[in-house]
Design an enzyme around this catalytic site. Sequence first.
Site, PDB file in Angstrom:
ATOM      1  N   ASP A   1     -31.573  27.187  -9.324  1.00  0.00           N
ATOM      2  CA  ASP A   1     -31.840  26.983  -7.750  1.00  0.00           C
ATOM      3  C   ASP A   1     -29.887  27.218  -7.848  1.00  0.00           C
ATOM      4  OD1 ASP A   1     -34.066  24.831  -6.768  1.00  0.00           O
ATOM      5  OD2 ASP A   1     -33.050  24.020  -8.391  1.00  0.00           O
TER       6      ASP A   1
ATOM      7  N   ARG B   1     -25.831  26.230  -8.850  1.00  0.00           N
ATOM      8  CA  ARG B   1     -25.494  25.467 -10.347  1.00  0.00           C
ATOM      9  C   ARG B   1     -24.248  26.283 -10.825  1.00  0.00           C
ATOM     10  NH1 ARG B   1     -28.145  22.175  -7.724  1.00  0.00           N
ATOM     11  NH2 ARG B   1     -30.541  21.950  -8.112  1.00  0.00           N
TER      12      ARG B   1
ATOM     13  N   ARG C   1     -29.069  24.687   4.518  1.00  0.00           N
ATOM     14  CA  ARG C   1     -30.319  25.013   3.602  1.00  0.00           C
ATOM     15  C   ARG C   1     -30.917  26.787   4.272  1.00  0.00           C
ATOM     16  NH1 ARG C   1     -33.270  21.768  -0.540  1.00  0.00           N
ATOM     17  NH2 ARG C   1     -33.548  23.425  -1.436  1.00  0.00           N
TER      18      ARG C   1
ATOM     19  N   LYS D   1     -39.471  29.388  -0.970  1.00  0.00           N
ATOM     20  CA  LYS D   1     -39.562  27.704  -0.527  1.00  0.00           C
ATOM     21  C   LYS D   1     -39.178  27.395   0.815  1.00  0.00           C
ATOM     22  CE  LYS D   1     -35.183  26.726  -2.877  1.00  0.00           C
ATOM     23  NZ  LYS D   1     -34.778  25.880  -4.135  1.00  0.00           N
ATOM     24  N   HIS D   2     -40.032  26.416   0.839  1.00  0.00           N
ATOM     25  CA  HIS D   2     -40.953  25.069   0.493  1.00  0.00           C
ATOM     26  C   HIS D   2     -42.748  25.545   0.875  1.00  0.00           C
ATOM     27  CE1 HIS D   2     -36.931  24.365  -0.590  1.00  0.00           C
ATOM     28  NE2 HIS D   2     -37.369  23.398  -1.630  1.00  0.00           N
TER      29      HIS D   2
ATOM     30  N   HIS E   1     -37.771  14.539  -2.557  1.00  0.00           N
ATOM     31  CA  HIS E   1     -37.559  13.382  -3.628  1.00  0.00           C
ATOM     32  C   HIS E   1     -38.073  12.320  -4.434  1.00  0.00           C
ATOM     33  CE1 HIS E   1     -35.251  17.510  -3.518  1.00  0.00           C
ATOM     34  NE2 HIS E   1     -34.850  17.377  -4.415  1.00  0.00           N
TER      35      HIS E   1
ATOM     36  N   ASP F   1     -42.558  22.593  -6.716  1.00  0.00           N
ATOM     37  CA  ASP F   1     -41.391  22.057  -6.717  1.00  0.00           C
ATOM     38  C   ASP F   1     -41.226  20.610  -8.386  1.00  0.00           C
ATOM     39  OD1 ASP F   1     -38.848  21.215  -5.830  1.00  0.00           O
ATOM     40  OD2 ASP F   1     -39.437  21.059  -4.182  1.00  0.00           O
TER      41      ASP F   1
END
Length: 483
Positions: free
Chosen positions: A71, A79, A141, A171-172, A184, A256
């Site tokens: 990601d 990351r 994002r 995404k998504h 999440h 996901d």
Amino acid sequence: MGLDPGLRRLALGTLLAAYPGPVPPDWAVDLLTDGLAGHTLFGTNIHDPAQVAASTEALRAGRPDVIIAIDEEGGDVTRLAHATGSPYPGNAALGAVDDLALTRQVYAAIGAELAALGITIDLAPTVDVNTADENPVIGTRSFGADPARVAAHSAAAVAGLQSAGVAACAKHFPGHGATVADSHYELPTVDVSPAVLRERDLPPFAAVVDAGVRAIMTAHIRVPPLTGDGPATFSRAVLVDLLRVEYGFTGTVITDALEMKGAALAAGGVGPAAVRALAAGADLLCIGAKVDADLVEQVAAEIVEALSDGRLDRARVEEAAGRAADLAGWTRAAGPPTPVTERLGYAAALRAIRVEGDVTELTRPLVVQLHAASTIAEGRVPWGLGPHLADAEEVRAVAGETDPEALRRLAGDRPIVLVGRHLHRLPGGPELVEALAARHPVTVVEMGWPGRWRPANARAFVTTYGASHANGRAAAEVLGLAG
């Protein structure tokens, strides 16, 4: 009695796992030899570029065509730069600049960096249209709230990444931008008609399909007219009828993370979630971040059992594994990466800054950074003006627990620069800002999704459209505080 080796290998070919630490453990490599499609890298896997390159080389020893995903969105989700913050602004900043050539260039630079490290697919860009100011998981994002602008920049981002030989994953699907819950932790509901989705949420997906995107990621969101009580990840109406038939997507559908509550709770565990996702039309199943050999074997066993008891058709699983293999093959055949332009991201972040009011006369201010929780997608990445300040005192504060009078006393005759993220929805944030601004010169720096709220009596409101290292540097420069 063990699993049938052929069926186990078939099941593994649909799985995208992960492993802990900076060195791939033996089991992570051995599973690749046994047929596992690949691994996703997270911040815990990354220390420095040489170490990452060594890790991807070790993974290729297990399977030469391994899928190595990450990601790396730029902006708030990084990351590679999780220890410092990304040197690139994210999508909201790029959408604010609204220069398609710049968006393509930034994503080509990100792709070049990933390609040099041996990473084959970027789980980016986020192409959701952020229509809810209260959205807790998309926000900066997203390229913005306008479907046409988001569509254009989404296509440019895909073109940039894939020009560097790294597969893009938009995404998504079918759009996470209107949610006010985080998948999440729960299953968000977007209770709108398919017609609203087509007008508001789906244009960016149509644009990336036209741009040749290699993969699309599912959303763990509920859209009742299409998905019923379950998430889109488990909906054949979404993944086949809408994405493949109506929008003509022929690439790889990636889920996901199945460990997320939006999927795992709905199915009764990661293994059952994998079966339901495959049955619905998903091809490559992202297990999540907290993965060990036992979990991978458990999910593979659940798929094999479903093949035996009729929950899954073998032809469907073979189709899924074939699409995952096609994705791996494309990344292996990709061309040389695009050279990175020095300081590209910092220049882009500076172009995104928006100033409302007066930012002069900020000599030696008291900089107050308000605590803001991070999402699981973002992780705990440093943010703010601190690393960029030349001659200013910085303090940290919790909005709902801070006495404005105490901050005024600390500031004395100095102006206050108050830095926050998503201030309009931060508990106690608007109240603290307005109480300060009523009796003290205050400049506000919003490093999250700005919303519509503007504080009364503030000297200035500065919007960065993100909290990356590049965004922080840009804000410090605009305020005349950079070292």
